[in-house]
Design a protein around this motif. Structure first.
Motif, PDB file in Angstrom:
ATOM      1  N   PRO A  84      12.364   3.724  -2.072  1.00 53.73           N
ATOM      2  CA  PRO A  84      11.703   3.737  -0.756  1.00 53.73           C
ATOM      3  C   PRO A  84      11.447   5.147  -0.232  1.00 53.73           C
ATOM      4  O   PRO A  84      10.388   5.429   0.341  1.00 53.73           O
ATOM      5  N   LEU A  85      12.395   6.041  -0.444  1.00 53.12           N
ATOM      6  CA  LEU A  85      12.257   7.417   0.022  1.00 53.12           C
ATOM      7  C   LEU A  85      11.129   8.139  -0.719  1.00 53.12           C
ATOM      8  O   LEU A  85      10.302   8.835  -0.115  1.00 53.12           O
ATOM      9  N   LEU A  86      11.067   7.950  -2.032  1.00 54.24           N
ATOM     10  CA  LEU A  86      10.020   8.582  -2.830  1.00 54.24           C
ATOM     11  C   LEU A  86       8.644   8.014  -2.482  1.00 54.24           C
ATOM     12  O   LEU A  86       7.654   8.762  -2.404  1.00 54.24           O
ATOM     13  N   LEU A  87       8.584   6.703  -2.265  1.00 49.56           N
ATOM     14  CA  LEU A  87       7.305   6.074  -1.944  1.00 49.56           C
ATOM     15  C   LEU A  87       6.779   6.546  -0.589  1.00 49.56           C
ATOM     16  O   LEU A  87       5.579   6.831  -0.445  1.00 49.56           O
ATOM     17  N   VAL A  88       7.654   6.635   0.393  1.00 45.97           N
ATOM     18  CA  VAL A  88       7.211   7.107   1.708  1.00 45.97           C
ATOM     19  C   VAL A  88       6.746   8.560   1.632  1.00 45.97           C
ATOM     20  O   VAL A  88       5.758   8.944   2.276  1.00 45.97           O
ATOM     21  N   ARG A  89       7.445   9.366   0.839  1.00 43.44           N
ATOM     22  CA  ARG A  89       7.000  10.759   0.654  1.00 43.44           C
ATOM     23  C   ARG A  89       5.579  10.782   0.098  1.00 43.44           C
ATOM     24  O   ARG A  89       4.746  11.602   0.514  1.00 43.44           O
ATOM     25  N   ALA A  90       5.283   9.878  -0.831  1.00 43.10           N
ATOM     26  CA  ALA A  90       3.930   9.799  -1.392  1.00 43.10           C
ATOM     27  C   ALA A  90       2.927   9.326  -0.342  1.00 43.10           C
ATOM     28  O   ALA A  90       1.806   9.848  -0.253  1.00 43.10           O
ATOM     29  N   LEU A  91       3.305   8.342   0.462  1.00 37.29           N
ATOM     30  CA  LEU A  91       2.402   7.847   1.505  1.00 37.29           C
ATOM     31  C   LEU A  91       2.126   8.927   2.545  1.00 37.29           C
ATOM     32  O   LEU A  91       0.991   9.071   3.023  1.00 37.29           O
ATOM     33  N   LEU A  92       3.145   9.712   2.879  1.00 38.11           N
ATOM     34  CA  LEU A  92       2.954  10.798   3.833  1.00 38.11           C
ATOM     35  C   LEU A  92       2.021  11.861   3.261  1.00 38.11           C
ATOM     36  O   LEU A  92       1.159  12.393   3.971  1.00 38.11           O
TER      37      LEU A  92
END
Length: 311
Positions: A84-92
């Motif tokens: 989840p942390l890596l995915l949100v970093r990508a979305l940001l």
């Protein structure tokens, strides 16, 4: 429709942002698979890059590399825990404040039997007091590489990741689950770990394999500064030979290679892979142009061609 093609490796997270309505070329970007708990420091107004998740403040990617004390990516369960942390970093980083309609996740064949864990972890996210919701689709690691390099022909894709090597065999234009396999512990981390030990000993500073992988990919002059470039070239050749010997020792791989005659070497590890000296009866292609992006790039381009659809 906006789609994020997301390839969370143990060395780097590779992404392609696709807008099937505008039809523009996919935007490719990546960041190191490094996470660290944010520590206090002096505020010079440059922006902290902190992400608030699971009750704590985190740094991800380059920010974590600069901060140090990163969480080890080589432990089992790392991706499931921090997806989840890596995915949100990508979305940001995608720059789209509204999020995306769909996230397509490339899952290593080693992790494929428990792929539902990735689907659950990625579906609905709460980070920085904001909720992200989107459809989730899973594809086997290497499928996008086949779309970019071999489709519609048969052949073998060897996707060399940081920890894992995924071998996807295509017969009659489809992945053959009986012959395909993923192996943990055979990835480029074998070479990177040696490089980290060599650099750490010379610099008298402890560098993690994840940090050294980042240094190698960005062409950091630290290796030249400490005079270890030639030794690392030699170790890369030795690692490549060990990897190739391990692959051809597997009956399924050797048989598929003999019958299909085509092998594509890709993934981030292809940057360091040295072709075997001995003659082979197969057409071997080692991707040299941003091979780490081949998986997301191939799938993203096919999405554009199909208006957002790819079976």
């Amino acid at each position: 429709m906006k789609v994020l093609v997301f390839d969370p490796g143990y060395g780097d997270v590779k992404c392609a942002l696709v807008d099937t309505v505008s039809g523009e070329e996919p935007r490719l970007f990546k960041f190191p698979t490094l996470v660290a708990r944010a520590r206090g420091g002096l505020d010079f107004g440059e922006g902290s890059g902190e992400i608030f998740w699971a009750g704590e403040k985190w740094l991800v990617g380059e920010e974590a590399a600069r901060a140090g004390r990163v969480v080890s990516t080589t432990t089992d369960g790392f991706l499931e825990r921090y997806l989840p942390l890596l995915l949100v970093r990508a979305l940001l980083e995608s720059g789209d404040k509204e999020g995306v309609d769909e996230v397509v996740i490339a899952v290593s064949l080693h992790d494929w039997p428990r792929r539902e864990v990735f689907e659950r972890a990625a579906g609905r996210l709460m980070v920085n007091d904001r909720s992200y919701s989107h459809r989730v689709r899973l594809i086997p690691q290497g499928y996008g590489i086949w779309l970019e390099t071999l489709s519609p022909w048969d052949g073998i894709v060897v996707d060399i990741g940081f920890r894992t090597v995924d071998v996807l065999v295509f017969v009659d234009g489809k992945p053959d689950g009986r012959r395909s396999f993923g192996v943990a512990g055979m990835g480029v981390v074998d070479f990177i770990s040696e490089a980290a030990k060599i650099l750490s000993a010379k610099a008298r500073v402890e560098f993690s394999p994840g940090e050294v992988a980042h240094f190698l990919q960005e062409g950091n002059p630290v290796f030249r500064r400490f005079g270890v470039e030639e030794e690392l070239k030699s170790r890369a050749g030795e690692w490549s030979a060990r990897l190739w010997t391990s692959l051809i020792a597997k009956e399924d791989f050797s048989r598929a290679m003999a019958l299909l005659g085509r092998v594509v070497i890709a993934g981030g590890g292809a940057r360091f892979f040295v072709k075997p000296d001995e003659e082979t009866a197969v057409d071997m292609q080692v991707l040299d142009e941003e091979p780490e992006f081949a998986n997301v790039r191939g799938f993203a381009l096919r999405l554009l061609e199909g208006g957002g659809e790819e079976e």
